[in-house]
Design a protein around this motif. Structure first.
Motif, PDB file in Angstrom:
ATOM      1  N   PHE A   8      38.790 120.363  25.590  1.00 57.38           N
ATOM      2  CA  PHE A   8      38.069 121.544  25.127  1.00 57.38           C
ATOM      3  C   PHE A   8      37.027 121.933  26.170  1.00 57.38           C
ATOM      4  O   PHE A   8      36.563 121.094  26.933  1.00 57.38           O
ATOM      5  N   PRO A   9      36.626 123.190  26.193  1.00 62.15           N
ATOM      6  CA  PRO A   9      35.552 123.579  27.122  1.00 62.15           C
ATOM      7  C   PRO A   9      34.245 122.890  26.741  1.00 62.15           C
ATOM      8  O   PRO A   9      33.992 122.638  25.556  1.00 62.15           O
ATOM      9  N   GLY A  10      33.392 122.598  27.733  1.00 61.95           N
ATOM     10  CA  GLY A  10      32.065 122.026  27.467  1.00 61.95           C
ATOM     11  C   GLY A  10      32.167 120.601  26.965  1.00 61.95           C
ATOM     12  O   GLY A  10      33.051 119.844  27.350  1.00 61.95           O
ATOM     13  N   LYS A  11      31.231 120.231  26.080  1.00 63.96           N
ATOM     14  CA  LYS A  11      31.209 118.880  25.521  1.00 63.96           C
ATOM     15  C   LYS A  11      31.873 118.926  24.143  1.00 63.96           C
ATOM     16  O   LYS A  11      31.485 119.727  23.297  1.00 63.96           O
ATOM     17  N   TYR A  12      32.839 118.081  23.960  1.00 65.58           N
ATOM     18  CA  TYR A  12      33.598 118.120  22.715  1.00 65.58           C
ATOM     19  C   TYR A  12      34.005 116.704  22.376  1.00 65.58           C
ATOM     20  O   TYR A  12      34.532 115.993  23.225  1.00 65.58           O
ATOM     21  N   ALA A  13      33.741 116.284  21.143  1.00 70.94           N
ATOM     22  CA  ALA A  13      34.053 114.894  20.785  1.00 70.94           C
ATOM     23  C   ALA A  13      34.648 114.826  19.394  1.00 70.94           C
ATOM     24  O   ALA A  13      34.309 115.615  18.513  1.00 70.94           O
ATOM     25  N   GLU A  47      33.160 117.810  29.679  1.00 67.51           N
ATOM     26  CA  GLU A  47      31.937 117.176  30.187  1.00 67.51           C
ATOM     27  C   GLU A  47      31.694 115.877  29.448  1.00 67.51           C
ATOM     28  O   GLU A  47      32.112 115.710  28.292  1.00 67.51           O
TER      29      GLU A  47
END
Lengths: 387, 235
Positions: free
Chosen positions: A141-146, A173
């Motif tokens: 996923f774009p950016g930070k994804y958890a 990220e």
């Protein structure tokens, strides 16, 4: 020579019969199988990735297979062949785009399937097998994804509680995490917090904190758990739970002696081995030989409580010659039950004649003693006089 | 003479003692070596055994066809019913068949299972009010072979199939099991067929093909997972 020829003849005869037997036993065996190995591939996205993935299809040797692909990644995949005469291997060339933006974030699937050709034969209803293996591509996923996976499982009292705790970084990220597990009892009161540590989880990686929780401080019962991951920008939680030990209520004692021709009080002591309160607990009993039943009122047992429940047993219909009884006693609780076989007996009643006989014996003994004493006195007197 | 034989004996004895001595020394060295190198109580060398078992998906029809041979609807009867679940033929003279199709998951991974017929009742049997139904049930002892999306047996919302109840066949792939399990004690299902053949049905050799499609299930955690994004949610 004759002997040798005879021996060879026997050997071939044996072989022939073995073949016949084999045919007979296999005549009734009918199979139509189709399979694929490996069943799946799991990949992570990489820009411009080119990879060949091979699948082996197998099944009935004489049935051809039509191979196909379908799914999210169809336009990025090429098959090496679309037809197999029978069991064989097929390769899929996967060519991923340079940017993950061209794909859906998350899981992208490609199904690689094989379908059997129709079977020859005059059956009214025939069958065809089709099998589909999976290529699963994880696109970040774009950016930070958890994502968080958390669960706890049941355990026996005193044994460690299995726990799954995984943090998946599925963004582009890295994510800084602080993880812990909180445990709550049946009344939703937090009884413990277990710190699992601070970690950085890099893109497309999993931080696996799975293990087990110590249970020696906990009594048998049901507990709730929360897996919590604190990211710098927020928090994620998942609830789970576990059951420790066994939900059990036992019958620890009961009345064993009764009077005839009377409605007797029947006490049954029950004991809970469970931490949580249990409602609607009651005992039902049956005197087996005479099908006499009774039931106690319901009660609530708190954690590990022992309590006496009272029912009433009518012995009027039991014949006088019966001294001993067998009773089936069952305690019901939380949709379960525990059963025991009890042994009961009637009080031994003493007949009045027994008392009379006893009194007579006592009187006779007293009289005898008095006579004996008098005789002794007289003998002593006689002895003095003679002197 | 006596002297000679005594000397000989003595020589042999000396040689025997020397040889025994060397043997004892050799044995002692061997034992020492054995103690220090072969049995230590702690590993002096470690090896790693690796075993990787590939997942394989396999379905197998151990009974792959149903036949009722040749027959006709009884005179005067509007139709005949052929049912493999109860193993009877009523209203006709076909040979009864009590064997349903048996399908086993013989792989080492769970799969989802879809069924599709090649024909409808109208194109298979024809005539007035034909019936062509299937019924999926588990074999005795395989109670959890076929599970719905909540890992339970029975119908759920969005998955209308109710096992052990006859329903009309579907020519497009119909999801029967969200999870068709591979465990040896829970891997077998049975598919029964019920046909109602009207007196004015199609004639000749009638046949159809059922397609069973098994798709590998990619592993998902059994309990809930949360999807949490910190910033820049996907557009």
């Amino acid at each position: 020579m004759k002997k040798k020829r005879g021996y060879n003849q026997n050997f071939f005869l044996l072989l022939f019969f073995a073949a016949v037997l084999f045919s007979i036993f296999n005549a009734g065996v009918a199979f139509a199988a189709i399979g694929v190995s490996p069943a799946k591939y799991e990949l992570s996205y990489e820009p411009n990735l080119k990879q060949v993935l091979t699948f082996k299809f197998f099944g009935d040797g004489d049935i051809p297979l039509n191979i196909y692909i379908e799914g999210d990644l169809k336009k990025y995949a090429e098959l090496s062949n679309e037809y197999l005469d029978g069991p064989g291997a097929v390769s899929v060339l996967l060519k991923l785009p340079p940017s993950p933006d061209e794909l859906n974030p998350g899981n992208n699937r490609l199904l690689v399937g094989a379908r059997q050709g129709s079977r020859e034969g005059g059956s009214a209803i025939g069958t065809v097998g089709e099998i589909r293996a999976v290529i699963n591509l994880k696109v970040p996923f774009p950016g930070k994804y958890a994502t968080l996976e958390f669960s706890t499982a049941d355990a026996k009292a005193g044994e460690p509680i299995p726990m799954t705790f995984k943090v998946f970084s599925v963004g582009r990220e890295s994510v800084l995490t602080e993880s812990k597990v909180e445990i709550f009892d049946f009344s939703n009161k937090k009884i413990e917090s277990v710190n699992l540590g601070n970690f950085i989880v890099h893109p497309s990686t999993i931080k696996d904190l799975s293990g087990s929780l110590k249970s020696d401080k906990y009594k048998p019962g049901k507990y709730k758990t929360k897996g919590i991951v604190d990211f710098q920008e927020g928090k994620a939680e998942i609830e789970s739970g576990f059951r420790l030990g066994e939900l059990l209520v036992n019958i620890s004692n009961y009345t064993i002696e009764f009077q005839r021709n009377l409605i007797n009080r029947f006490d049954v002591e029950v004991e809970s081995f469970w931490n949580d309160p249990l409602e609607n607990v009651y005992v039902a009993g049956t005197i087996l030989e005479y099908n006499i039943t009774f039931k106690t009122p319901s009660t609530t047992l708190t954690g590990f409580q022992r309590q006496t429940l009272t029912g009433y047993l009518d012995t009027n219909s039991i014949p006088p010659e019966t001294d001993n009884l067998k009773a089936n006693l069952t305690v019901y609780y939380a949709g379960r039950s525990t059963e025991i076989l009890g042994k009961l007996h009637f009080k031994r009643e003493t007949s009045p004649l027994t008392y009379v006989a006893a009194a007579l014996i006592v009187i006779v003994l007293i009289l005898g003693w008095l006579v004996f004493r008098r005789k002794k006195k007289n003998e002593a007197k006689d002895g003095k006089g003679k002197k | 003479m006596k002297m000679k034989s005594e000397n000989l004996l003595l020589s042999v004895a000396i040689i025997a003692v020397i040889v025994s001595g060397f043997s004892a020394i050799f044995t002692g060295i061997s034992i020492q070596s054995f103690k220090t190198n072969w049995i230590t109580g702690f590993p002096t060398a470690t090896g790693t055994a690796n075993l990787s078992v590939e997942a394989a998906a396999i379905i197998n029809f151990t009974v792959y066809e149903i036949n009722w041979s040749s027959g006709r609807v009884n005179t005067g009867s509007p139709n005949a019913t052929l049912d493999t679940a109860v193993g009877t033929v009523t209203g006709g003279n076909w040979t009864a068949n009590s064997r349903g199709l048996i399908l086993i998951n013989q792989g080492n991974t769970n799969v989802s299972l879809q069924l599709a017929s090649g024909k409808t009742a109208a194109t298979f049997v024809g005539g007035t009010n034909p019936v062509y139904q299937w019924n999926v049930s588990v074999q005795f002892g395989n109670q959890s072979a076929c599970l719905n999306a909540t890992n339970k047996t029975g119908a759920t919302a969005g998955h209308l199939y109710n096992m052990s109840v006859f329903t009309g066949v579907s020519t497009s792939a119909f999801l029967v099991c969200d999870k068709f399990q591979y465990h040896p004690d829970n891997n077998t299902i049975r598919i029964d067929i019920r046909l109602q053949v009207p007196s004015n049905s199609l004639t000749g050799s009638l046949s159809d093909t059922l397609t069973a499609t098994a798709t590998v299930i990619t592993t998902r955690p059994l309990l809930s997972r949360t999807v949490f994004f910190v910033k820049a949610p996907p557009t």
